[in-house]
Design an enzyme around this catalytic site. Structure first.
Site, short mmCIF file in Angstrom:
data_model
loop_
_atom_site.label_atom_id
_atom_site.label_comp_id
_atom_site.label_asym_id
_atom_site.label_seq_id
_atom_site.Cartn_x
_atom_site.Cartn_y
_atom_site.Cartn_z
N GLY A 19 -5.44 1.44 -12.73
CA GLY A 19 -4.70 2.40 -13.55
C GLY A 19 -5.36 2.63 -14.89
O GLY A 19 -5.60 3.78 -15.30
N GLU A 174 -5.27 -9.37 6.40
CA GLU A 174 -6.73 -9.29 6.23
C GLU A 174 -7.34 -10.69 6.14
O GLU A 174 -8.38 -10.96 6.75
CB GLU A 174 -7.05 -8.47 4.97
CG GLU A 174 -6.82 -6.99 5.20
CD GLU A 174 -6.78 -6.13 3.94
OE1 GLU A 174 -6.61 -4.91 4.09
OE2 GLU A 174 -6.90 -6.66 2.83
N ASP A 303 0.94 -1.63 -11.15
CA ASP A 303 1.74 -2.77 -10.68
C ASP A 303 2.72 -3.27 -11.73
O ASP A 303 3.67 -3.98 -11.41
CB ASP A 303 0.81 -3.94 -10.30
CG ASP A 303 0.12 -3.72 -8.97
OD1 ASP A 303 0.26 -2.62 -8.40
OD2 ASP A 303 -0.57 -4.65 -8.50
C1 LIG Z 1 -5.95 -9.13 -2.46
C2 LIG Z 1 -5.45 -7.74 -2.74
C3 LIG Z 1 -5.70 -6.73 -1.83
C4 LIG Z 1 -5.24 -5.44 -2.07
N1 LIG Z 1 -5.52 -4.46 -1.16
C5 LIG Z 1 -5.15 -3.20 -1.43
C6 LIG Z 1 -5.50 -2.14 -0.54
O1 LIG Z 1 -6.14 -2.37 0.51
N2 LIG Z 1 -5.13 -0.87 -0.86
C7 LIG Z 1 -4.44 -0.60 -2.01
O2 LIG Z 1 -4.15 0.56 -2.28
N3 LIG Z 1 -4.07 -1.57 -2.86
C8 LIG Z 1 -4.41 -2.86 -2.61
N4 LIG Z 1 -4.06 -3.86 -3.48
C9 LIG Z 1 -3.21 -3.54 -4.64
C10 LIG Z 1 -4.00 -2.93 -5.77
O3 LIG Z 1 -5.17 -3.67 -6.01
C11 LIG Z 1 -3.11 -2.91 -7.01
O4 LIG Z 1 -1.98 -2.13 -6.72
C12 LIG Z 1 -3.86 -2.33 -8.20
O5 LIG Z 1 -4.92 -3.18 -8.57
C13 LIG Z 1 -2.91 -2.16 -9.39
O6 LIG Z 1 -3.65 -1.61 -10.44
P1 LIG Z 1 -3.24 -1.91 -11.94
O7 LIG Z 1 -4.13 -1.06 -12.78
O8 LIG Z 1 -1.78 -1.79 -12.10
O9 LIG Z 1 -3.58 -3.46 -12.16
P2 LIG Z 1 -4.91 -4.26 -11.89
O10 LIG Z 1 -5.86 -3.49 -11.09
O11 LIG Z 1 -4.46 -5.59 -11.38
O12 LIG Z 1 -5.54 -4.44 -13.33
C14 LIG Z 1 -4.90 -5.17 -14.35
C15 LIG Z 1 -5.92 -5.44 -15.45
O13 LIG Z 1 -5.22 -5.92 -16.59
C16 LIG Z 1 -5.92 -7.00 -17.15
N5 LIG Z 1 -4.94 -7.81 -17.88
C17 LIG Z 1 -3.87 -8.46 -17.37
N6 LIG Z 1 -3.17 -9.06 -18.36
C18 LIG Z 1 -3.82 -8.78 -19.51
C19 LIG Z 1 -3.58 -9.12 -20.88
N7 LIG Z 1 -2.53 -9.85 -21.26
N8 LIG Z 1 -4.46 -8.70 -21.81
C20 LIG Z 1 -5.54 -7.95 -21.45
N9 LIG Z 1 -5.80 -7.60 -20.17
C21 LIG Z 1 -4.95 -8.00 -19.22
C22 LIG Z 1 -6.54 -7.69 -15.96
O14 LIG Z 1 -7.66 -8.47 -16.35
C23 LIG Z 1 -6.93 -6.51 -15.08
O15 LIG Z 1 -8.23 -6.05 -15.35
C24 LIG Z 1 -4.51 -5.16 -3.26
C25 LIG Z 1 -4.26 -6.18 -4.18
C26 LIG Z 1 -4.74 -7.46 -3.92
C27 LIG Z 1 -4.47 -8.54 -4.93
#
Ligand SMILES: Cc1cc2nc3c(=O)[nH]c(=O)nc-3n(C[C@H](O)[C@H](O)[C@H](O)COP(=O)(O)OP(=O)(O)OC[C@H]3O[C@@H](n4cnc5c(N)ncnc54)[C@H](O)[C@@H]3O)c2cc1C
Length: 426
Positions: A19, A174, A303
């Site tokens: 995101g 997986e 998320d």
């Molecule tokens: C094993 C696994 C398999 C998956 N497979 C799929 C799939 O096949 N298809 C699919 O669509 N989705 C999949 N997902 C889900 C998908 O990866 C998540 O929905 C997505 O990553 C969410 O994006 P986000 O930007 O909300 O958070 P994230 O991508 O998790 O990024 C969060 C970021 O915030 C940073 N962060 C956290 N806390 C702090 C803080 N306090 N200060 C500074 N930085 C911080 C972290 O370091 C990270 O870089 C999978 C997830 C996992 C764990």
């Protein structure tokens, strides 16, 4: 230390996952100042973490340095720090040793696994969220075979070669499929005292079917494909009483050395810093434009957010939701800077996929469901397209091609000290 008063509007994005990175890219080259703060220096392509955990890929193949990804945008600064506090009234946050003032804030800090109050299980059954988690699981898997090869007691050997995956969602499916494959094919000829292809892989799921978020026909297909690989399915049951030696399922003790947790998620603790309403897993309940109640300058996405305005239920924690929300949040910021109001978010669901192994997958594209080889090809194609970085795409493609034709998985590395874990019981 306080950063200087910005002449241009200052947008802070916390988290450079799916995101946050999309939001940052959309704000690149705009007449604003953007600061991206992440506690790691790399973006992780989480959908391929299980391939690192099962030695098919190396950590660097699925990660990209955040600075590198954003280096072409002169208006974006990247800070390596963990956000520890947010003051909504003062429009400030603290990260590492620094305080930062913002005009607009986009929070995209993702989620962690949840052990439903049994946090002591984390050591016994690691989950899969970060590169560190993946390398630790890989280490445990490979060490289990090394240990089994050294000992002679048949029961201890069987326990060492029994792998329990807890949770039958996409990650659990997986993982179970990939462990079965590595033991049946990749490792099959590597040992002299054990037959790795006899490893037991057990997938434990509380529901009556795996992939319960998928249509029933695809769950049934996934279960058949898993069974074809030799994965034992334990459905409608919960794992209990985890110990070093094993776990219990409906009163039956299953001796197993390696346990992997894929059963639950909880939102990043950053949500709690806002004082805004949270749901049970700790997600921030956002307005229909992704802003938080009372603070249009603050948006939560991916998320971390609970967005229930479309179907009445929260959108799933998947990367397309995070990416679309990231772009929407960035557009909202630009609109607000020009004096407009943030706009309502709508998610465009293009379907979902899960892979089980070589030539094995399921795909739900809403208007059509399919499984097996075509689904697997579609899965490969989509993952290559969305993987961040040209180098990574080429590296992953080459390794997949190599593994497909040779059954070989090259990243079978055990790092860190392991002597104690290899010692046979006295
Ligand atoms: C094993 C696994 C398999 C998956 N497979 C799929 C799939 O096949 N298809 C699919 O669509 N989705 C999949 N997902 C889900 C998908 O990866 C998540 O929905 C997505 O990553 C969410 O994006 P986000 O930007 O909300 O958070 P994230 O991508 O998790 O990024 C969060 C970021 O915030 C940073 N962060 C956290 N806390 C702090 C803080 N306090 N200060 C500074 N930085 C911080 C972290 O370091 C990270 O870089 C999978 C997830 C996992 C764990």
């Amino acid at each position: 230390m306080e950063n200087s008063t910005p002449a241009k509007p200052h947008v802070i994005i916390v988290g450079a996952g799916f995101g946050g990175l999309e939001a940052a890219k959309l704000l690149g080259h705009k007449p604003i100042r953007v600061t991206v703060i992440d506690r790691t220096n790399h973006h992780v392509f989480q959908p391929l973490l299980y391939e690192v955990a099962t030695a098919a890929l190396s950590p660097a193949d699925i990660a990209s340095p955040i600075r590198g990804v954003l280096s072409k945008f002169p208006n974006i600064d990247v800070v390596l720090a963990e956000v520890r506090g947010i003051d909504l009234t003062a429009k400030k946050l603290s990260a590492g040793e620094q305080d930062f003032s913002y005009d607009y804030l986009i929070l995209a800090t993702g989620s962690r696994h949840s052990y439903f109050g049994k946090d002591e299980w984390e050591k016994l059954a690691p989950g899969l969220k970060s590169l560190e988690d993946a390398v630790e699981i890989r280490r445990r898997l490979l060490l289990a075979f090394e240990y089994a090869d050294r000992i002679t007691d048949p029961a201890a050997r069987q326990a060492a070669m029994t792998f329990a995956v807890i949770g039958g969602g996409p990650t659990g499916v997986e993982m179970a499929g990939a462990i079965a494959e590595i033991s049946r094919y990749t490792l099959a000829k590597d040992f002299r005292h054990i037959d790795p292809s006899l490893a037991r892989v057990i997938l434990i799921e509380g529901d009556e079917r795996v992939l319960s978020s998928f249509p029933e026909d695809l769950s049934a297909s996934a279960m058949k494909q898993l069974r074809d690989l030799g994965v034992e399915l334990r459905l409608g049951v919960h794992a209990e009483n985890l110990t070093e030696q094993g776990l219990e399922v409906r009163g039956e003790f299953i001796p197993c050395r390696v346990k992997i947790w894929a059963a639950g998620n909880t939102a990043s603790p950053v949500g709690k810093m806002l004082g805004a309403p949270l749901d049970r897993p700790g997600r921030v309940i956002v307005n229909e434009d992704l802003t938080i109640p009372g603070h249009p300058e603050v948006q939560a996405i991916g998320d971390l957010a609970n967005f229930s305005h479309q179907t009445g239920k929260p959108l799933p924690g998947v990367s397309p939701v995070a990416m679309q929300q990231g772009r929407h949040a960035a557009r909202n910021v630009l609109t607000m800077i020009e004096g407009g109001k943030p706009q309502r978010f709508r998610y465009r669901d293009k379907g979902s996929m899960a892979t089980i192994g070589r030539n094995k997958a399921v795909a739900d594209l809403n208007f059509i469901h399919f499984s097996g080889f075509p689904a697997w090809l579609a899965w490969l194609f989509i993952h290559i397209i969305f993987l961040v970085g040209f180098r990574n795409r080429v590296a992953v493609l080459l390794q997949w091609a190599w593994a497909y034709f040779t059954f070989n998985k090259g990243a079978r590395l055990i790092t860190r000290n392991f002597q104690a874990e290899l010692r046979p019981p006295s």
